[in-house]
Design a protein around this motif. Structure first.
Motif, short mmCIF file in Angstrom:
data_model
loop_
_atom_site.label_atom_id
_atom_site.label_comp_id
_atom_site.label_asym_id
_atom_site.label_seq_id
_atom_site.Cartn_x
_atom_site.Cartn_y
_atom_site.Cartn_z
N ASP A 1 -97.04 -2.53 -26.32
CA ASP A 1 -96.81 -2.57 -24.87
C ASP A 1 -97.94 -3.29 -24.15
O ASP A 1 -97.72 -4.03 -23.19
CB ASP A 1 -96.67 -1.15 -24.33
N GLN B 1 -97.37 -6.64 -21.85
CA GLN B 1 -97.70 -6.70 -20.43
C GLN B 1 -98.68 -7.82 -20.14
O GLN B 1 -98.54 -8.52 -19.13
CB GLN B 1 -98.27 -5.36 -19.98
N VAL C 1 -102.82 -4.06 -17.27
CA VAL C 1 -102.01 -3.20 -18.13
C VAL C 1 -101.97 -1.79 -17.59
O VAL C 1 -100.96 -1.11 -17.62
CB VAL C 1 -102.57 -3.21 -19.57
#
Length: 319
Positions: free
Chosen positions: A287, A291, A317
């Motif tokens: 993730d 991002q 982030v």
């Protein structure tokens, strides 16, 4: 009856081997577990477990169903963890590998921000231009750039990667500018040595079809950063990714060549041994990359290698 309870009971019986053990773990009577299994089998219309006085075994359908149920329960647990106790709490050690050049610029620079967000995670980063065997060498994840070969590994696309032919203005003034990919044969081309290159060559779109060329030149090297430096010095044409040369293109230190023959982008990928039951720290690292790489501003202002602002990446982030 609650479907989730039925699934949880089925998984408990299948993994613990008995109704009694599953009932003890759930703090209910064995008869309750038995009724849940009966209801699940009736609803599905298949027999999942063969129960005798001595043991419980899975049917063929039960074995297949168990794997899917374990994945569903793990996904639910991860989803609940992400919204409770003030947010995600990841821990443990993360082992990552990436290509040396890309890893220095666009993996290593993101590590401090990730660790700041997840202080209970430790991390090892291996930078190598060889294709690391992540399964046998014990890595959680590889970041890879380029076309993904067919394999048993799981790949997740993180961003597009555009490659193009570039040269310094001094080289083009001296040697001329090729008008077609075929004219590269008359130019000095700076290429990766064959033992280092995992690509199929320089890619161009000609008459609607992607063609791969392996041009020759007086210089080759196993290190892409050296090729980049040679190109800046005007020693020849190079085939580089935009993540490496974007700042040089913006400043005019390098210029694109053969743009009308540009090939479609390939990708930047997270490569995993398997998709199921990923540790939370692995999912959060993926993730984090998505991002950062998904922010257009990230690629527009890369800065010198190894000096990207980790403070900025961490703030982006962390939201």
């Amino acid at each position: 009856m609650d479907r989730l309870k039925q699934i949880e009971s089925f998984v408990a019986v299948a993994t613990k081997g008995s109704l009694t053990a599953a009932a003890q773990a759930a703090e209910v009577a064995p008869a309750v577990i038995g009724r849940r299994i009966d209801a699940l089998e009736e609803r599905l219309g298949v027999k999942l477990l063969v129960r005798t006085t001595r043991r419980i075994t899975l049917t063929h359908e039960g074995s297949a169903f168990l794997e899917d149920c374990q994945r569903v329960l793990a996904d639910i647990a991860n989803a609940e963890a992400s919204v409770t106790a003030g947010g995600v709490k990841a821990s443990g050690h993360l082992r990552i590998t990436a290509p040396a050049g890309f890893g220095r610029r666009h993996v290593a620079t993101l590590v401090p921000g990730f660790l700041a967000l997840h202080p209970d995670v430790s991390l090892s980063l291996n930078l190598s231009d060889r294709v690391v065997d992540i399964v046998n060498e014990g890595f959680d994840l590889a970041v890879r750039v380029g076309d993904m070969p067919d394999s048993s590994l799981v790949s997740m696309r993180l961003a597009d990667n555009r490659r193009l032919c570039v040269a310094a203005p001094a080289y083009l003034q001296r040697a001329g500018t090729p008008a077609t990919p075929a004219e590269l044969a008359r130019h000095q081309c700076l290429t990766l040595s064959s033992d280092a290159s995992q690509t199929r060559g320089w890619a161009f779109t000609v008459d609607g079809q992607v063609q791969h060329l392996r041009p020759d030149g007086r210089l080759d090297c196993s290190d892409g950063q050296v090729l980049h430096a040679w190109c800046l010095q005007g020693l020849g044409l190079a085939w580089r990714s935009t993540w490496e040369v974007e700042a040089d293109l913006a400043s005019g230190a390098l210029v694109p060549v053969l743009e009308r023959f540009a090939s479609p982008p390939n990708g930047i990928y997270a490569v995993l041994p398997q998709r199921k039951h990923l540790p939370l720290r692995v999912r959060l690292w993926i993730d984090h990359l998505k991002q950062c790489y998904g922010d257009p501003g990230y690629w527009r202002a890369p800065g010198p290698a190894g000096t990207r602002s980790t403070r900025r990446a961490g703030r982006r982030v962390g939201g």
